[in-house]
Scaffold this motif. Structure first.
Motif, PDB file in Angstrom:
ATOM      1  N   ASP A  61      37.890  43.996  52.679  1.00 38.98           N
ATOM      2  CA  ASP A  61      37.358  44.182  54.027  1.00 38.98           C
ATOM      3  C   ASP A  61      36.670  42.878  54.430  1.00 38.98           C
ATOM      4  OD1 ASP A  61      35.822  44.799  56.270  1.00 38.98           O
ATOM      5  OD2 ASP A  61      34.831  46.516  55.353  1.00 38.98           O
ATOM      6  N   PRO A  62      37.100  42.236  55.514  1.00 35.72           N
ATOM      7  CA  PRO A  62      36.471  40.965  55.890  1.00 35.72           C
ATOM      8  C   PRO A  62      34.992  41.102  56.236  1.00 35.72           C
ATOM      9  CG  PRO A  62      37.970  41.710  57.614  1.00 35.72           C
ATOM     10  CD  PRO A  62      38.151  42.631  56.444  1.00 35.72           C
ATOM     11  N   GLU A  63      34.547  42.318  56.560  1.00 32.86           N
ATOM     12  CA  GLU A  63      33.135  42.556  56.841  1.00 32.86           C
ATOM     13  C   GLU A  63      32.339  42.828  55.565  1.00 32.86           C
ATOM     14  OE1 GLU A  63      31.959  42.281  59.998  1.00 32.86           O
ATOM     15  OE2 GLU A  63      33.992  41.795  60.627  1.00 32.86           O
ATOM     16  N   GLY A  64      33.031  43.024  54.447  1.00 30.72           N
ATOM     17  CA  GLY A  64      32.363  43.285  53.187  1.00 30.72           C
ATOM     18  C   GLY A  64      31.820  44.690  53.029  1.00 30.72           C
ATOM     19  N   VAL A  65      32.223  45.601  53.903  1.00 28.40           N
ATOM     20  CA  VAL A  65      31.699  46.968  53.865  1.00 28.40           C
ATOM     21  C   VAL A  65      32.588  47.878  53.012  1.00 28.40           C
ATOM     22  CG1 VAL A  65      31.103  48.974  55.271  1.00 28.40           C
ATOM     23  CG2 VAL A  65      30.621  46.675  56.121  1.00 28.40           C
TER      24      VAL A  65
END
Length: 144
Positions: A61-65
């Motif tokens: 996940d590019p948001e790191g979530v």
């Protein structure tokens, strides 16, 4: 009280990169950067012994979530229904025709990426509508 642990979702598959790229497109995930010392994944892959090439793929996940996803090549094919599956939450908070329209739009998008549409389960007294699907190697998932 124990702390929440980060998890990784691992797929056994025949073609890790193909399955991984499907899930990247489905979820908006991205592959990691190439390992240190390599400009591209192709350059890294070429450095491996032939039997290790294409043996895995990863996506995050590019948001790191969301959890990291890992795809590993296995010799056996899929033979039975998944005991665990992913739900892609596209209809959260929607009901009736509005929910069905959201499920249909996402199913159409994913079919264009190589997914297969399964059974549409219509709402009942306990559950909202959901669309059963399969990814490019037949792994079941739901649009919820």
């Amino acid at each position: 009280m124990s702390s929440v642990k980060k998890i990784q979702i691992t797929f056994d598959c025949a073609e890790p990169e193909r399955v991984g790229r499907f899930w990247c497109a489905a979820l908006g995930y991205v592959p990691p950067q190439p390992p240190e010392g390599f400009d591209t994944w192709d350059a890294f892959t070429e450095s491996l012994p032939p039997e290790q090439r294409g043996s895995w793929f990863a996506a995050s996940d590019p948001e790191g979530v969301g959890p990291r996803m890992y795809f590993q090549r296995v010799p056996e094919g899929k033979v039975v229904k998944n005991r665990l599956h992913l739900d892609i939450r596209v209809g959260t908070g929607l009901v009736g025709e509005e929910r069905l329209a959201a499920l249909e739009a996402e199913a159409t998008r994913l079919v264009a990426l190589g997914a297969t549409r399964g059974r549409l389960l219509l709402a009942d007294e306990e559950n909202e509508s959901c669309q059963n699907m399969q990814d490019v190697e037949g792994n079941e998932f739901c649009l919820d």
